[in-house]
Design a protein around this motif. Structure first.
Motif, PDB file in Angstrom:
ATOM      1  N   ASN A   1      54.758  46.159  38.845  1.00  0.00           N
ATOM      2  CA  ASN A   1      54.739  46.348  37.594  1.00  0.00           C
ATOM      3  C   ASN A   1      54.182  45.672  36.159  1.00  0.00           C
ATOM      4  N   ASN A   2      52.590  46.303  36.184  1.00  0.00           N
ATOM      5  CA  ASN A   2      51.354  45.548  35.578  1.00  0.00           C
ATOM      6  C   ASN A   2      51.713  44.426  35.528  1.00  0.00           C
ATOM      7  N   GLU A   3      52.368  43.548  36.897  1.00  0.00           N
ATOM      8  CA  GLU A   3      52.184  42.309  36.793  1.00  0.00           C
ATOM      9  C   GLU A   3      51.172  41.807  37.427  1.00  0.00           C
ATOM     10  N   ILE A   4      50.069  40.328  37.592  1.00  0.00           N
ATOM     11  CA  ILE A   4      49.561  39.417  38.726  1.00  0.00           C
ATOM     12  C   ILE A   4      49.720  39.456  39.331  1.00  0.00           C
ATOM     13  N   GLY A   5      49.942  39.670  40.711  1.00  0.00           N
ATOM     14  CA  GLY A   5      49.952  39.600  41.757  1.00  0.00           C
ATOM     15  C   GLY A   5      50.168  38.507  41.930  1.00  0.00           C
TER      16      GLY A   5
ATOM     17  N   VAL B   1      29.218  30.314  27.725  1.00  0.00           N
ATOM     18  CA  VAL B   1      31.025  31.006  27.464  1.00  0.00           C
ATOM     19  C   VAL B   1      32.022  30.923  28.164  1.00  0.00           C
ATOM     20  N   GLY B   2      33.578  31.559  27.325  1.00  0.00           N
ATOM     21  CA  GLY B   2      34.057  31.238  27.376  1.00  0.00           C
ATOM     22  C   GLY B   2      35.110  32.319  28.241  1.00  0.00           C
ATOM     23  N   ALA B   3      36.241  32.410  28.532  1.00  0.00           N
ATOM     24  CA  ALA B   3      37.003  32.593  29.439  1.00  0.00           C
ATOM     25  C   ALA B   3      36.784  34.202  29.204  1.00  0.00           C
ATOM     26  N   TYR B   4      36.658  34.724  30.617  1.00  0.00           N
ATOM     27  CA  TYR B   4      35.665  36.817  30.459  1.00  0.00           C
ATOM     28  C   TYR B   4      36.612  37.068  29.150  1.00  0.00           C
ATOM     29  N   TYR B   5      37.719  37.030  29.876  1.00  0.00           N
ATOM     30  CA  TYR B   5      39.104  38.045  29.211  1.00  0.00           C
ATOM     31  C   TYR B   5      39.815  37.256  27.670  1.00  0.00           C
ATOM     32  N   SER B   6      39.513  37.370  27.279  1.00  0.00           N
ATOM     33  CA  SER B   6      39.872  36.588  25.374  1.00  0.00           C
ATOM     34  C   SER B   6      41.183  36.208  25.434  1.00  0.00           C
ATOM     35  N   GLU B   7      41.668  37.098  26.166  1.00  0.00           N
ATOM     36  CA  GLU B   7      43.679  36.896  25.893  1.00  0.00           C
ATOM     37  C   GLU B   7      44.364  36.292  27.348  1.00  0.00           C
ATOM     38  N   GLY B   8      43.344  35.557  28.065  1.00  0.00           N
ATOM     39  CA  GLY B   8      43.038  35.266  28.853  1.00  0.00           C
ATOM     40  C   GLY B   8      43.858  36.000  30.791  1.00  0.00           C
ATOM     41  N   LEU B   9      44.675  35.983  31.077  1.00  0.00           N
ATOM     42  CA  LEU B   9      44.528  36.742  32.968  1.00  0.00           C
ATOM     43  C   LEU B   9      45.414  37.740  33.318  1.00  0.00           C
ATOM     44  N   ASN B  10      45.212  38.585  32.405  1.00  0.00           N
ATOM     45  CA  ASN B  10      45.796  39.709  32.273  1.00  0.00           C
ATOM     46  C   ASN B  10      45.714  41.124  32.673  1.00  0.00           C
ATOM     47  N   PRO B  11      46.535  41.860  33.559  1.00  0.00           N
ATOM     48  CA  PRO B  11      46.039  43.083  34.707  1.00  0.00           C
ATOM     49  C   PRO B  11      45.438  43.530  33.385  1.00  0.00           C
ATOM     50  N   VAL B  12      44.047  44.882  33.549  1.00  0.00           N
ATOM     51  CA  VAL B  12      43.441  45.687  33.439  1.00  0.00           C
ATOM     52  C   VAL B  12      43.906  47.298  33.908  1.00  0.00           C
ATOM     53  N   LYS B  13      43.819  47.766  32.902  1.00  0.00           N
ATOM     54  CA  LYS B  13      44.230  49.432  33.115  1.00  0.00           C
ATOM     55  C   LYS B  13      42.426  49.743  33.327  1.00  0.00           C
ATOM     56  N   ILE B  14      42.745  51.285  34.497  1.00  0.00           N
ATOM     57  CA  ILE B  14      41.255  51.609  35.027  1.00  0.00           C
ATOM     58  C   ILE B  14      41.531  52.488  35.013  1.00  0.00           C
TER      59      ILE B  14
ATOM     60  N   THR C   1      30.880  37.440  38.914  1.00  0.00           N
ATOM     61  CA  THR C   1      31.099  36.043  38.836  1.00  0.00           C
ATOM     62  C   THR C   1      31.671  35.953  36.927  1.00  0.00           C
ATOM     63  N   ALA C   2      31.420  36.867  36.582  1.00  0.00           N
ATOM     64  CA  ALA C   2      32.056  37.362  35.171  1.00  0.00           C
ATOM     65  C   ALA C   2      33.252  36.208  34.409  1.00  0.00           C
ATOM     66  N   ALA C   3      33.931  37.610  35.580  1.00  0.00           N
ATOM     67  CA  ALA C   3      35.720  37.882  35.419  1.00  0.00           C
ATOM     68  C   ALA C   3      36.214  36.645  36.117  1.00  0.00           C
ATOM     69  N   VAL C   4      36.003  36.481  37.233  1.00  0.00           N
ATOM     70  CA  VAL C   4      36.133  36.084  38.672  1.00  0.00           C
ATOM     71  C   VAL C   4      36.964  36.860  39.472  1.00  0.00           C
ATOM     72  N   ILE C   5      37.973  36.838  38.872  1.00  0.00           N
ATOM     73  CA  ILE C   5      39.224  37.645  39.402  1.00  0.00           C
ATOM     74  C   ILE C   5      39.508  38.350  38.126  1.00  0.00           C
ATOM     75  N   SER C   6      39.850  40.130  37.905  1.00  0.00           N
ATOM     76  CA  SER C   6      40.521  40.536  37.498  1.00  0.00           C
ATOM     77  C   SER C   6      41.400  41.441  37.952  1.00  0.00           C
ATOM     78  N   PRO C   7      42.567  40.830  37.456  1.00  0.00           N
ATOM     79  CA  PRO C   7      43.555  41.944  37.833  1.00  0.00           C
ATOM     80  C   PRO C   7      43.895  43.533  37.792  1.00  0.00           C
ATOM     81  N   ILE C   8      44.589  43.980  38.076  1.00  0.00           N
ATOM     82  CA  ILE C   8      44.160  45.380  37.341  1.00  0.00           C
ATOM     83  C   ILE C   8      46.314  45.901  37.704  1.00  0.00           C
ATOM     84  N   GLY C   9      46.305  46.556  36.036  1.00  0.00           N
ATOM     85  CA  GLY C   9      47.999  46.906  36.713  1.00  0.00           C
ATOM     86  C   GLY C   9      47.726  48.296  36.409  1.00  0.00           C
TER      87      GLY C   9
END
Ligand SMILES: *Cc1c(COP(=O)(O)O)cnc(C)c1O
Length: 352
Positions: free
Chosen positions: A320-324, A162-175, A299-307
């Motif tokens: 500010n929708n940035e990674i803490g 597998v590649g990185a879980y989020y192909s765009e890199g470690l970006n905050p997600v909206k929940i 396991t899949a994403a490891v750490i997924s920031p929430i923005g």
């Protein structure tokens, strides 16, 4: 038990390491064993292939099916490491017990996994962010349409680069906090990795997607008030100087990444608390500016920031929708330990 090994005579072409995605490609071999007459037998590694089943196979009708998710990493010197693999096989048996399925021998499963990985070692990608995703699973195989626990089962392990879980890199997600549908209730099977939990989550997940949100924040199934998980990840909130994660209530999966984050925070002297946490408390903290960071773990994403967090139409932006700072320190530390870029002083990695 002996593991018989049949090697493929027609190895598959390897996928493009730059476009692996997640869970789309499978390696050359798989492990299978059968539970028949009250014991595990027929342990074998064979070429990856279809399995043939009677249409009445019980797992297809009544859902006795559990699975795990783990990863293998190839380090700079070509060694192969797993991350806390015993915890996954312990959890197989936690799930099995709840689903009235027989236990597996945890040490034997780990040994079988190591044999399989060694045989398919050239399927482990080594580009940063990539890994070999491992899917052990087990299901009821009696051909029978009555409702009772099956007497026979199949346990299998398949491997997927597998590649990185989020192909765009470690970006905050909206929940999106879901206040109508629930994933699990206390007393049910929410603490197990069983297929039905994911089936139960898909409708809300699809609706959240349609509203422009990437994950659902699940509230408890009884009061629809307390936070449980985000998508299929555990969830953390940093409010003021304290990190809070929902306590294991019986409807929450006990994540190995969650456990590792708690242990790291404790080691770093960060105050971390497992307790009931209501959506109202989190929304109030977001509104008054004390909600500093939030992230999911798995396991899949490891750490997924929430923005961004939306509850009943009230959308609050986090940090500010940035990674803490703490979020990225956790990501760097855990992935660093997994790939041996930093020393594993927690004793978490396991050499294959
Ligand atoms: C697998 C899973 C997690 C994360 O567990 P890890 O052991 O960290 O991978 C969290 N929640 C759900 C519902 C899961 O299925």
């Amino acid at each position: 038990m002996n593991i018989s090994i049949t090697k493929t005579t027609t190895p598959k072409p390897k996928p493009d390491i730059n476009n692996l995605g997640f869970g789309q490609y499978f390696s050359d071999h798989m492990f299978t064993m059968d539970y028949i007459d009250g014991k595990w037998q027929n342990a074998q590694i064979v070429p990856y292939q279809n399995i043939s089943m009677d249409p009445a196979t019980m797992a297809l009708h009544y859902g006795q099916l559990i699975f795990e998710g783990m990863k293998a990493y190839k380090t700079a010197d070509g060694s192969i490491f797993l991350f806390r693999p015993r915890k996954n096989f312990e959890r197989v048996n936690v799930s099995n017990e709840r689903l009235a399925m027989p236990p597996v021998d945890e040490d034997f499963c780990l040994e079988a996994l190591c044999e399989l990985i060694k045989l398919d070692a050239d399927w482990i990608p080594d580009k940063p962010g990539t890994s070999l995703y491992i899917r052990p699973f087990m299901f009821a195989t009696d051909p029978f349409l009555g409702v009772r626990p099956s007497q026979t089962y199949k346990f299998m392990i398949i491997l997927s680069p597998v590649g990185a879980y989020y192909s765009e890199g470690l970006n905050p997600v909206k929940i999106y906090a879901e206040d109508e549908f629930v994933r699990a209730v206390r007393g049910g099977v929410g603490f197990t990795k069983t297929a039905g939990n994911y089936a139960a989550s898909l409708k809300a997940q699809t609706e959240a997607h349609d509203k422009g949100y990437s994950q659902v924040l699940w509230l408890d199934g009884i009061e629809r008030k307390y936070i449980e998980e985000v998508g299929s990840m555990n969830v953390f909130f940093k409010i003021g100087d304290e990190v809070i994660t929902p306590e294991l209530s019986g409807s929450i999966l006990s994540g190995i990444t969650r456990m590792s984050v708690i242990e790291l925070l404790q080691k770093w002297g960060v105050k971390v608390t497992e307790r009931k946490l209501s959506i109202d408390e989190v929304m109030a903290a977001a509104e008054n500016g004390t909600l500093k960071e939030s992230w999911g773990t798995g396991t899949a994403a490891v750490i997924s920031p929430i923005g961004e967090l939306n509850f009943k139409g009230n959308a609050q932006v986090i940090n500010n929708n940035e990674i803490g700072e703490l979020t990225s320190k956790l990501y760097d530390t855990i992935t660093g330990i997994q790939t041996h870029k930093i020393a594993d002083d927690m004793g978490w990695t396991f050499k294959v």
